[in-house]
Scaffold this motif. Structure first.
Motif, PDB file in Angstrom:
ATOM      1  N   GLN A 296      43.268  52.334  51.876  1.00  0.00           N
ATOM      2  CA  GLN A 296      43.807  51.031  51.475  1.00  0.00           C
ATOM      3  C   GLN A 296      45.100  51.192  50.669  1.00  0.00           C
ATOM      4  O   GLN A 296      46.003  50.352  50.752  1.00  0.00           O
ATOM      5  CB  GLN A 296      42.764  50.274  50.651  1.00  0.00           C
ATOM      6  N   ALA A 297      45.182  52.272  49.898  1.00  0.00           N
ATOM      7  CA  ALA A 297      46.407  52.493  49.114  1.00  0.00           C
ATOM      8  C   ALA A 297      47.548  52.967  49.994  1.00  0.00           C
ATOM      9  O   ALA A 297      48.706  52.550  49.798  1.00  0.00           O
ATOM     10  CB  ALA A 297      46.121  53.515  48.013  1.00  0.00           C
ATOM     11  N   ALA A 298      47.314  53.871  50.957  1.00  0.00           N
ATOM     12  CA  ALA A 298      48.395  54.383  51.827  1.00  0.00           C
ATOM     13  C   ALA A 298      47.840  54.518  53.227  1.00  0.00           C
ATOM     14  O   ALA A 298      47.369  55.588  53.625  1.00  0.00           O
ATOM     15  CB  ALA A 298      48.902  55.725  51.309  1.00  0.00           C
ATOM     16  N   ALA A 366      43.861  62.178  68.703  1.00  0.00           N
ATOM     17  CA  ALA A 366      42.479  62.443  69.137  1.00  0.00           C
ATOM     18  C   ALA A 366      41.631  61.201  68.975  1.00  0.00           C
ATOM     19  O   ALA A 366      41.922  60.328  68.161  1.00  0.00           O
ATOM     20  CB  ALA A 366      41.876  63.600  68.324  1.00  0.00           C
ATOM     21  N   ALA A 367      40.584  61.147  69.782  1.00  0.00           N
ATOM     22  CA  ALA A 367      39.718  59.968  69.766  1.00  0.00           C
ATOM     23  C   ALA A 367      39.010  59.842  68.434  1.00  0.00           C
ATOM     24  O   ALA A 367      38.815  58.745  67.925  1.00  0.00           O
ATOM     25  CB  ALA A 367      38.698  60.058  70.901  1.00  0.00           C
ATOM     26  N   SER A 368      38.605  61.000  67.883  1.00  0.00           N
ATOM     27  CA  SER A 368      37.895  60.923  66.607  1.00  0.00           C
ATOM     28  C   SER A 368      38.805  60.394  65.523  1.00  0.00           C
ATOM     29  O   SER A 368      38.387  59.614  64.665  1.00  0.00           O
ATOM     30  CB  SER A 368      37.364  62.310  66.221  1.00  0.00           C
ATOM     31  N   SER A 369      40.081  60.801  65.565  1.00  0.00           N
ATOM     32  CA  SER A 369      41.025  60.308  64.551  1.00  0.00           C
ATOM     33  C   SER A 369      41.232  58.821  64.703  1.00  0.00           C
ATOM     34  O   SER A 369      41.252  58.073  63.718  1.00  0.00           O
ATOM     35  CB  SER A 369      42.352  61.053  64.675  1.00  0.00           C
ATOM     36  N   SER A 370      41.375  58.357  65.943  1.00  0.00           N
ATOM     37  CA  SER A 370      41.593  56.933  66.179  1.00  0.00           C
ATOM     38  C   SER A 370      40.378  56.138  65.749  1.00  0.00           C
ATOM     39  O   SER A 370      40.504  55.060  65.154  1.00  0.00           O
ATOM     40  CB  SER A 370      41.887  56.691  67.665  1.00  0.00           C
ATOM     41  N   SER A 371      39.177  56.657  66.054  1.00  0.00           N
ATOM     42  CA  SER A 371      37.972  55.921  65.692  1.00  0.00           C
ATOM     43  C   SER A 371      37.859  55.822  64.184  1.00  0.00           C
ATOM     44  O   SER A 371      37.467  54.785  63.636  1.00  0.00           O
ATOM     45  CB  SER A 371      36.731  56.589  66.282  1.00  0.00           C
ATOM     46  N   ARG A 372      38.175  56.893  63.480  1.00  0.00           N
ATOM     47  CA  ARG A 372      38.107  56.851  62.029  1.00  0.00           C
ATOM     48  C   ARG A 372      39.126  55.845  61.478  1.00  0.00           C
ATOM     49  O   ARG A 372      38.817  55.076  60.575  1.00  0.00           O
ATOM     50  CB  ARG A 372      38.372  58.228  61.444  1.00  0.00           C
ATOM     51  N   ALA A 373      40.331  55.867  62.063  1.00  0.00           N
ATOM     52  CA  ALA A 373      41.346  54.917  61.596  1.00  0.00           C
ATOM     53  C   ALA A 373      40.916  53.499  61.860  1.00  0.00           C
ATOM     54  O   ALA A 373      41.115  52.602  61.028  1.00  0.00           O
ATOM     55  CB  ALA A 373      42.687  55.205  62.289  1.00  0.00           C
ATOM     56  N   ASP A 374      40.315  53.264  63.018  1.00  0.00           N
ATOM     57  CA  ASP A 374      39.822  51.919  63.321  1.00  0.00           C
ATOM     58  C   ASP A 374      38.761  51.500  62.324  1.00  0.00           C
ATOM     59  O   ASP A 374      38.717  50.341  61.890  1.00  0.00           O
ATOM     60  CB  ASP A 374      39.251  51.870  64.742  1.00  0.00           C
ATOM     61  N   ARG A 375      37.900  52.440  61.968  1.00  0.00           N
ATOM     62  CA  ARG A 375      36.874  52.085  61.007  1.00  0.00           C
ATOM     63  C   ARG A 375      37.486  51.750  59.656  1.00  0.00           C
ATOM     64  O   ARG A 375      37.038  50.856  58.953  1.00  0.00           O
ATOM     65  CB  ARG A 375      35.870  53.237  60.851  1.00  0.00           C
ATOM     66  N   PHE A 376      38.530  52.492  59.271  1.00  0.00           N
ATOM     67  CA  PHE A 376      39.213  52.175  58.005  1.00  0.00           C
ATOM     68  C   PHE A 376      39.855  50.804  58.100  1.00  0.00           C
ATOM     69  O   PHE A 376      39.827  50.023  57.136  1.00  0.00           O
ATOM     70  CB  PHE A 376      40.286  53.223  57.702  1.00  0.00           C
ATOM     71  N   ASP A 377      40.480  50.506  59.251  1.00  0.00           N
ATOM     72  CA  ASP A 377      41.092  49.181  59.401  1.00  0.00           C
ATOM     73  C   ASP A 377      40.062  48.084  59.287  1.00  0.00           C
ATOM     74  O   ASP A 377      40.263  47.068  58.635  1.00  0.00           O
ATOM     75  CB  ASP A 377      41.813  49.080  60.762  1.00  0.00           C
ATOM     76  N   ASN A 378      38.941  48.301  59.951  1.00  0.00           N
ATOM     77  CA  ASN A 378      37.890  47.284  59.863  1.00  0.00           C
ATOM     78  C   ASN A 378      37.401  47.130  58.437  1.00  0.00           C
ATOM     79  O   ASN A 378      37.127  46.029  57.964  1.00  0.00           O
ATOM     80  CB  ASN A 378      36.732  47.652  60.788  1.00  0.00           C
ATOM     81  N   GLY A 379      37.266  48.288  57.748  1.00  0.00           N
ATOM     82  CA  GLY A 379      36.840  48.198  56.377  1.00  0.00           C
ATOM     83  C   GLY A 379      37.865  47.486  55.486  1.00  0.00           C
ATOM     84  O   GLY A 379      37.505  46.759  54.568  1.00  0.00           O
ATOM     85  N   ARG A 380      39.152  47.715  55.790  1.00  0.00           N
ATOM     86  CA  ARG A 380      40.192  47.072  54.993  1.00  0.00           C
ATOM     87  C   ARG A 380      40.192  45.591  55.261  1.00  0.00           C
ATOM     88  O   ARG A 380      40.376  44.776  54.338  1.00  0.00           O
ATOM     89  CB  ARG A 380      41.559  47.684  55.327  1.00  0.00           C
ATOM     90  N   ASP A 381      40.032  45.204  56.519  1.00  0.00           N
ATOM     91  CA  ASP A 381      39.986  43.768  56.790  1.00  0.00           C
ATOM     92  C   ASP A 381      38.799  43.103  56.126  1.00  0.00           C
ATOM     93  O   ASP A 381      38.889  41.968  55.672  1.00  0.00           O
ATOM     94  CB  ASP A 381      39.894  43.556  58.333  1.00  0.00           C
TER      95      ASP A 381
END
Length: 381
Positions: A296-298, A366-381
């Motif tokens: 969330q910070a960066a 990588a798919a794992s990186s994208s999935s983790r980023a998506d999860r962070f985005d969802n968490g941020r939203d």
């Protein structure tokens, strides 16, 4: 001066020829007469001056009486052996029991009957008998017994041994008649033996034979010779049945513990897998909760860091070939197939770790990186 010299006739030791000239030995009749007078005085009689025949008769009677008394006294001694006891019959009537040792009895008055008390005697019994299931079987049995009461053994019945033999035959036939043939021939022999023992004791108890049963031996039991082969086959089949049952029980006892062990192991593995899955999930949640503030910070920096970490993990498990193409535009042929054969894990690693390439020729994340980023985005939203 000698007694036979002249003038010394009064000193004749024979004292039977005082006035005569004959100096020889005394007459035999006179000697017997003197002995008869002496023995008559011993037995209370008076010396007699009668003839020599009467003196000789009284001497003979006295000697015969003395000898008869001695013979009677010595004839009364007898011996009872160590293992025996003696029954005393006085004028034919029971008078008591004597212990082992040297004893004396009144001859012609007492009668001694020795009875062996310690020897164990054998009594067999055998014959063809009818069983409960109407089969004929030949049974041989033997008992061992001892005498415990000599008076009852001698006087209770006419012949205690014969009475015991008939009782044994009766008890054996009764027990066999109430038993099945298979039990008599195979598994029920001990039961039959004990039943015969009990029945025999019950039969002889009212008669008071003075005996005790020491042991009962079941020697043999077999069918008639005409059907012996068939019975042997039946007995063999029964033995096979028992053997198969024992083998099955042994197999069951061997399989059941192993099955229980496998069940226990699977249960433990399931519990361990459950705990591992729960712990992994809790770890992922904890890691996500720690990384979410940083994202969330960066956001951009965090996404790139996650991507690089993922790619580093992927490429660390793959085979890599580096080519420097800055030197020219010539096509370089590389034996990639030979190089890849030298890496045994290539076929298993490449499909999972090789990055995909976009239309522009640049590798994507990588798919794992994208999935983790998506999860962070969802968490941020």
């Amino acid at each position: 001066m000698a007694w036979n010299e002249p003038g010394n006739k009064d000193k004749d030791p024979w004292n039977n020829n005082k006035g005569g000239k004959n100096q020889g030995p005394p007459d035999l009749d006179d000697l017997l007469k003197d002995l008869g007078n002496k023995f008559g005085g011993i037995f209370g009689g008076k010396p007699s001056g009668g003839g020599s025949g009467k003196s000789f008769s009284s001497l003979g009677i006295s000697l015969v009486l003395i000898i008869a008394v001695l013979v009677y006294a010595f004839s009364g001694f007898y011996t009872i052996k160590e293992a025996e006891k003696g029954l005393v019959l006085r004028f034919g009537q029971y008078a008591g029991v004597v212990e082992p040792g040297l004893r004396w009895k009144w001859t012609f008055i007492d009668r001694i009957i020795p009875v062996d008390m310690q020897t164990t005697r054998d009594l067999p019994s055998a014959g063809f008998m009818l069983t409960q299931d109407e089969n004929v079987v030949r049974v041989e049995m033997q008992i061992q017994y001892r005498v415990v009461d000599p008076r009852a053994y001698i006087f209770s019945v006419t012949n205690a041994d014969d009475s015991l033999s008939q009782s044994l035959d009766s008890a054996l036939r009764y027990v066999i008649g109430h038993s099945k043939m298979d039990d008599v021939l195979t598994s029920g022999r001990e039961i039959v033996r004990q039943a015969v023992w009990t029945e025999l004791e019950n039969i002889i108890k009212p008669y008071n034979l003075g005996l005790i049963i020491v042991d009962v031996n079941f020697k043999d039991a077999r069918p008639p010779e005409e059907v012996k082969d068939s019975f042997d086959d039946a007995i063999a089949a029964q033995e096979d049945e028992i053997r198969y049952l024992r083998e099955a029980e042994a197999y069951a006892r061997g399989i059941e513990p192993r099955a229980r062990g496998r069940v226990k192991r699977i249960e433990q593995e399931a519990i361990a897998y459950k705990e591992q899955t729960v712990l992994d999930a809790e770890g992922e949640v904890a890691r996500f909760e720690k990384m979410l503030p940083e994202y969330q910070a960066a956001p951009e920096v965090t996404r790139k860091r996650l991507y690089l970490a993922t790619m580093e993990k992927v490429y660390s498990n793959t085979s890599k070939v580096m080519v420097d193409v800055d030197g020219g535009n010539n096509m370089i042929y590389l034996p990639l197939d030979k190089i890849m054969q030298q890496q045994p894990n290539y076929q298993n690693v490449i499909p999972q770790t090789s990055p995909s390439t976009s239309n522009t020729g640049q590798p994507t994340r990588a798919a794992s990186s994208s999935s983790r980023a998506d999860r962070f985005d969802n968490g941020r939203d």
